[in-house]
Design an enzyme around this catalytic site. Structure first.
Site, mmCIF file in Angstrom:
data_model
loop_
_atom_site.group_PDB
_atom_site.id
_atom_site.type_symbol
_atom_site.label_atom_id
_atom_site.label_comp_id
_atom_site.label_asym_id
_atom_site.label_seq_id
_atom_site.Cartn_x
_atom_site.Cartn_y
_atom_site.Cartn_z
ATOM 1 N N GLU A 41 0.821 -1.214 0.000
ATOM 2 C CA GLU A 41 0.000 0.000 0.000
ATOM 3 C C GLU A 41 0.854 1.264 0.000
ATOM 4 O O GLU A 41 0.514 2.243 -0.663
ATOM 5 C CB GLU A 41 -0.953 0.013 1.200
ATOM 6 C CG GLU A 41 -2.099 -0.984 1.087
ATOM 7 C CD GLU A 41 -2.948 -0.776 -0.163
ATOM 8 O OE1 GLU A 41 -2.948 0.318 -0.729
ATOM 9 O OE2 GLU A 41 -3.610 -1.751 -0.574
ATOM 10 N N CYS A 203 -18.759 1.026 -19.418
ATOM 11 C CA CYS A 203 -20.065 0.835 -18.766
ATOM 12 C C CYS A 203 -20.774 -0.435 -19.240
ATOM 13 O O CYS A 203 -21.526 -1.057 -18.479
ATOM 14 C CB CYS A 203 -20.944 2.048 -18.992
ATOM 15 S SG CYS A 203 -20.197 3.576 -18.378
#
Length: 367
Positions: A41, A203
């Site tokens: 991270e 999409c």
DNA sequence: AATACGGGGTA
DNA sequence: TACCCAGTATT
């Protein structure tokens, strides 16, 4: 479209199912210990996945656990980080490893408060590490999820504004499932990265398009709104390739960047700003070198030039050969020492210094 | 709320 | 060239 509990349940199921099928095979997904997730991270902050992979593998090989990292010299940590940028991350990672060993008995802390208190760990990283490694129920918000949430929520304001940030953190929290929180958070980011991309979002492939307010309004290409664009300032500087020969080995003058300057803890060649209005560059350089290094410097020819960008500056760098006479003083700004090619391989070098060593011929000329 | 912190990838 | 990237800390 996500304001009722059944809708959110459906969203979670669809997203998790998509993640199970489409998640990438990444090294930090092999073994999800807090230490390994934490390192990944930190590396991934403002840095693309593809860039991080090799660095991560090398880093984990060098420092397989928090103890080995804590024991390491900072210069070695920085060397492993060389080229990743945001070197403060490496210094803070190292400092945090020491905190973990001294204050937490070498065990990565497991409460948000303790994790948040580690240097270099903010709300995003704390939530990511604890959810991914220990499945704690904590929200995340970063680049991918900001874009994803802005579209899901039809957020037409600037996503950077604090009101938007508050709304998105709260949205992230409302979406969180009871179980598989770590997978869910990763799935949000993975969706943002692979489908809900900045330009022409996919999409038609999106598993949660039916929950997306932007898609429903055909506004997925207008959201999120672009924030203010960064403007660059042009700068000139010169680098001195100051050389000498000792016992048949060619040496270069290099210096350690000190506290308060860029590339703290990394090595650089002597580098000076050039006043473009003053066309006598050589004289400027001579003066600067005299002041900083305390020696008379004879500037040779310009070897090559390159450009690089840092923060809000676009910098043109001219590299000059130079010969110095007299003993180099140790200045407060940063120690200047002679180093040979082997040293340069070992020391963590600033980005411009790295470019220069790469552009130099492997075997130096001269006798 | 703005800015510093880096560097590489990409259209 | 301009924007983007699994952000954090400081001002």
């Amino acid at each position: 479209m996500l304001d009722s509990s059944p809708q959110r349940s459906h969203f979670r199921r669809k997203l998790l199912a998509w993640f199970d099928r489409h998640q990438r095979d990444l090294p930090w997904r092999k073994e999800r210990t807090p230490y390994r997730i934490w390192v990944s991270e930190i590396m991934l902050q403002q840095t693309q996945v593809a860039t991080v992979i090799d660095y991560y593998l090398r880093f984990m090989k060098a420092f397989p656990d928090v103890q080995s990292l804590a024991r390491a010299k900072e210069s070695r940590v920085l060397k492993l980080w060389e080229g990743l940028g945001y070197y403060r991350r490496a210094r803070q990672l190292h400092a945090a490893a020491k905190v973990i060993c001294e204050k937490h008995g070498g065990v990565f802390p497991e409460t948000v408060e303790d994790v948040l208190a580690l240097p270099g760990v903010g709300r995003y990283t704390a939530g990511a590490v604890l959810s991914i490694s220990l499945d704690q129920r904590l929200p995340i918000l970063e680049g991918n999820t900001q874009r994803l949430f802005a579209r899901l929520m039809l957020l037409e304001e600037d996503p950077k504004a604090s009101a938007s940030q508050r709304a998105m953190w709260s949205f992230s929290e409302s979406l969180l499932p009871r179980k598989r929180c770590g997978d869910f958070n990763q799935a949000l980011m993975e969706l943002g990265s692979l489908i809900c991309q900045p330009k022409s979002p996919g999409c038609l492939l999106c598993p949660v398009a039916n929950h997306c307010a932007a898609f429903a309004n055909g506004k997925q290409d207008q959201i999120p709104v672009a924030s203010r664009k960064m403007k660059y300032e042009n700068l000139h500087e010169a680098v001195l390739l100051l050389r000498r020969r000792r016992k048949g080995i060619e040496e270069y003058l290099v210096r350690l960047c000190g506290e308060g300057e860029r590339w703290q803890g990394m090595w650089d060649f002597p580098r000076y700003p050039i006043d473009a209005a003053d066309n006598n560059v050589v004289e400027q350089l001579g003066r600067a070198a005299k002041n900083q290094l305390g020696i008379e410097v004879e500037i040779g020819e310009r070897v090559f030039s390159f450009r690089h960008a840092v923060t809000k500056y676009r910098i043109s760098v001219d590299v000059y050969n130079a010969i110095g006479t007299g003993r180099v003083k140790k200045s407060k700004a940063g120690e200047a020492v002679w180093g040979n090619a082997a040293d340069l391989e070992l020391l963590p070098m600033s980005a411009p210094a790295r470019k220069i060593t790469k552009m130099r011929p492997k075997s130096p000329t001269g006798k």
